[in-house]
Motif scaffolding. Structure first.
Motif, PDB file in Angstrom:
ATOM      1  N   THR A  25       0.795  -1.233   0.000  1.00  0.00           N
ATOM      2  CA  THR A  25       0.000   0.000   0.000  1.00  0.00           C
ATOM      3  C   THR A  25       0.827   1.283   0.000  1.00  0.00           C
ATOM      4  O   THR A  25       0.253   2.368  -0.037  1.00  0.00           O
ATOM      5  CB  THR A  25      -0.966   0.016   1.207  1.00  0.00           C
ATOM      6  N   THR A  28      -0.135   4.510  -2.179  1.00  0.00           N
ATOM      7  CA  THR A  28      -1.503   4.315  -2.654  1.00  0.00           C
ATOM      8  C   THR A  28      -2.493   5.075  -1.784  1.00  0.00           C
ATOM      9  O   THR A  28      -2.125   5.685  -0.769  1.00  0.00           O
ATOM     10  CB  THR A  28      -1.883   2.815  -2.631  1.00  0.00           C
ATOM     11  N   GLY A  30      -4.498   3.751   0.239  1.00  0.00           N
ATOM     12  CA  GLY A  30      -4.416   3.149   1.568  1.00  0.00           C
ATOM     13  C   GLY A  30      -3.423   3.856   2.472  1.00  0.00           C
ATOM     14  O   GLY A  30      -3.678   4.073   3.657  1.00  0.00           O
ATOM     15  N   ALA A  68     -13.226   2.380   1.155  1.00  0.00           N
ATOM     16  CA  ALA A  68     -11.828   2.275   0.705  1.00  0.00           C
ATOM     17  C   ALA A  68     -11.048   1.313   1.609  1.00  0.00           C
ATOM     18  O   ALA A  68     -10.227   0.529   1.121  1.00  0.00           O
ATOM     19  CB  ALA A  68     -11.167   3.644   0.683  1.00  0.00           C
ATOM     20  N   GLU A  71     -12.209  -2.186   0.575  1.00  0.00           N
ATOM     21  CA  GLU A  71     -11.639  -2.590  -0.712  1.00  0.00           C
ATOM     22  C   GLU A  71     -10.149  -2.894  -0.588  1.00  0.00           C
ATOM     23  O   GLU A  71      -9.641  -3.838  -1.191  1.00  0.00           O
ATOM     24  CB  GLU A  71     -11.876  -1.532  -1.788  1.00  0.00           C
ATOM     25  N   THR A  72      -9.447  -2.110   0.211  1.00  0.00           N
ATOM     26  CA  THR A  72      -8.025  -2.367   0.427  1.00  0.00           C
ATOM     27  C   THR A  72      -7.821  -3.727   1.075  1.00  0.00           C
ATOM     28  O   THR A  72      -6.982  -4.521   0.633  1.00  0.00           O
ATOM     29  CB  THR A  72      -7.404  -1.243   1.282  1.00  0.00           C
ATOM     30  N   SER A  75      -8.840  -6.559  -1.459  1.00  0.00           N
ATOM     31  CA  SER A  75      -7.911  -6.641  -2.588  1.00  0.00           C
ATOM     32  C   SER A  75      -6.560  -7.209  -2.177  1.00  0.00           C
ATOM     33  O   SER A  75      -5.972  -8.025  -2.892  1.00  0.00           O
ATOM     34  CB  SER A  75      -7.721  -5.261  -3.223  1.00  0.00           C
ATOM     35  N   VAL A  76      -6.058  -6.784  -1.023  1.00  0.00           N
ATOM     36  CA  VAL A  76      -4.772  -7.307  -0.557  1.00  0.00           C
ATOM     37  C   VAL A  76      -4.913  -8.781  -0.186  1.00  0.00           C
ATOM     38  O   VAL A  76      -4.057  -9.601  -0.532  1.00  0.00           O
ATOM     39  CB  VAL A  76      -4.209  -6.461   0.604  1.00  0.00           C
TER      40      VAL A  76
END
Length: 151
Positions: A25, A28, A30, A68, A71-72, A75-76
């Protein structure tokens, strides 16, 4: 206690997945939101985020910041599941906001619902420092091979 390391099939050294998640991250959204991973693995991933700096005009945690964070996390987690040479891209995310927070840290916990070869889905629960549920989200990511890099 969750094991935050994994063994590489080609090496005897352990990989610190929490450090890897935090490295992913850097630079980004994040990082801008102050997201810090505290537990990481394909099945479960946990991170914190400050409310300060991520609020809306009424002083409450911004719903978009919660999404957010969700989603972080998803996604990770999906990227960790996908493995080397593969990437995860978000296909769908939804969120229900249950209550607000005005200060402190919130904690997001993503738990895998389904981990397949081409899709990974997570439920993400975001809580305040007292353990109150602020937001429930679900994210689905597409897993695919990385594009070759130009030489």
């Amino acid at each position: 206690m969750t094991d935050n390391t994994t063994q590489s099939p080609d090496a005897s050294s352990a990989i610190d997945l929490v450090a890897l998640a935090n490295d992913i991250t850097v630079g980004t959204l994040g990082e801008k939101l102050g997201i810090t991973f505290v537990e990481a693995g394909p099945e479960r991933i946990v991170a914190t985020m400050p409310v300060a700096g991520n609020n809306q005009p009424y002083g409450l945690l911004h719903g978009g910041a919660s999404v957010a964070l969700a989603e972080t996390l998803g996604s990770v987690g999906a990227a960790l599941h996908a493995g080397e040479g593969r990437i995860a891209v978000g296909l769908d995310i939804n969120a229900t906001h249950h209550r607000g927070a005005r200060s402190g840290l919130v904690t997001g916990t993503a738990t895998a619902l389904s981990l397949g070869r081409t899709l990974a889905s997570y439920e993400v629960v975001i809580t305040d420092q007292d353990g109150n549920r602020l937001c429930t989200s679900r994210i689905t990511c597409l897993l695919r091979d990385s594009a070759p890099t130009a030489k």
